[in-house]
Design a protein around this motif. Sequence first.
Motif, mmCIF file in Angstrom:
data_model
loop_
_atom_site.group_PDB
_atom_site.id
_atom_site.type_symbol
_atom_site.label_atom_id
_atom_site.label_comp_id
_atom_site.label_asym_id
_atom_site.label_seq_id
_atom_site.Cartn_x
_atom_site.Cartn_y
_atom_site.Cartn_z
ATOM 1 N N GLU A 45 0.676 -0.991 0.055
ATOM 2 C CA GLU A 45 0.108 -0.045 -0.086
ATOM 3 C C GLU A 45 0.806 1.143 -0.207
ATOM 4 O O GLU A 45 0.698 2.351 -0.648
ATOM 5 N N ARG A 46 1.949 1.267 0.788
ATOM 6 C CA ARG A 46 3.042 2.334 0.787
ATOM 7 C C ARG A 46 3.677 2.560 -0.590
ATOM 8 O O ARG A 46 3.554 3.890 -0.845
ATOM 9 N N LYS A 47 3.691 1.661 -1.278
ATOM 10 C CA LYS A 47 4.662 1.618 -2.321
ATOM 11 C C LYS A 47 3.545 2.285 -3.494
ATOM 12 O O LYS A 47 4.052 3.139 -4.162
ATOM 13 N N ALA A 48 2.470 1.845 -3.441
ATOM 14 C CA ALA A 48 1.217 2.389 -4.306
ATOM 15 C C ALA A 48 0.874 3.762 -3.925
ATOM 16 O O ALA A 48 -0.024 4.231 -4.592
ATOM 17 N N GLY A 49 1.280 4.444 -2.703
ATOM 18 C CA GLY A 49 0.729 5.643 -2.265
ATOM 19 C C GLY A 49 -0.632 5.770 -1.774
ATOM 20 O O GLY A 49 -1.328 6.622 -1.736
ATOM 21 N N ALA A 50 -1.049 4.422 -1.330
ATOM 22 C CA ALA A 50 -2.304 4.317 -0.711
ATOM 23 C C ALA A 50 -2.488 4.846 0.616
ATOM 24 O O ALA A 50 -1.340 4.872 1.623
ATOM 25 N N PRO A 51 -3.672 5.539 0.995
ATOM 26 C CA PRO A 51 -3.701 6.254 2.345
ATOM 27 C C PRO A 51 -4.061 5.050 3.398
ATOM 28 O O PRO A 51 -4.496 4.221 2.926
ATOM 29 N N GLY A 52 -3.400 5.305 4.584
ATOM 30 C CA GLY A 52 -3.833 4.507 5.861
ATOM 31 C C GLY A 52 -3.025 3.552 5.714
ATOM 32 O O GLY A 52 -3.159 2.449 6.532
#
Length: 199
Positions: free
Chosen positions: A79-86
Motif C-alpha cells: 500500500e505504501r509503495k502504491a501511495g495508498a492512504p492509511g
Amino acid sequence: MSNEATHSSGSLVGDAIDDLKKTSFSWLLIRGIVAVLLGILLLLAPGLGAATVGVFIVVCIGVWLIIDGFATSALAFRERKAGAPGWGWTLAGGIAAILAGVLALIFPLSIAAFGGLMILWFMAIGLFVRGALEIGSRRLGGWGIALGILNILFGILFVFVIIMNPAVALVSLVWVAAIYGIVFGIAAIVLAFQVRKAK
C-alpha cells in the motif's frame, strides 16, 4: 511532451494499483484459508485433554496471529509503495498481531495453565483493536469496514461471555475461537475475490 509524461505517470500509478490488487487478493486468500483451517482444527480439539487443549489453542492462535501479522504487514508495504492512504494503520495492525503471536508461542504452557480468562480478555481486546484498525485504514472500502465490524462484534461476544459466566467462558473458548476463525476466514476469502473482481 507533458501529455506523454502524464500518460506515463498515469500508467505507473495504474500498474501500482493493479499490483496492489493482486497482492491484496493473495494475502487475503491466504489469511482466509489459514483462519478456516485453524477454526476446523479448534472444532476437533475438544476430544483432547484439558491441558493439551489449552496449549493447542494458544499455539494455534499464536501461529494464526503471526501469519496474519506478516500478511497484513506485507500488504501495508505494498500500500505504501502504491501511495495508498492509511498504510500506517495496516502496518500497526500487522505488527501488533506478530507481537501477540510471538508471545503466545513463547509462553504457551503458562498462558494455557494460568491464563484461560486472560486469553479471552486478550482476544477480546485484540479483536477490538484489529476491528478499529481495519475500519480506520479503509484500504478495502466497504468490505474492509465489514471485517472490522465483524472483529468488534466478536470482541463484544467474548466480553459478554467472560462477564456472565467465567467457567462457561473457559469451556466455550474453543468453540468461540473456532467459529470466529471459520467466519473470519470465509469473510476474508469472499473479500479476496471481491478485490480481484474490482477494477
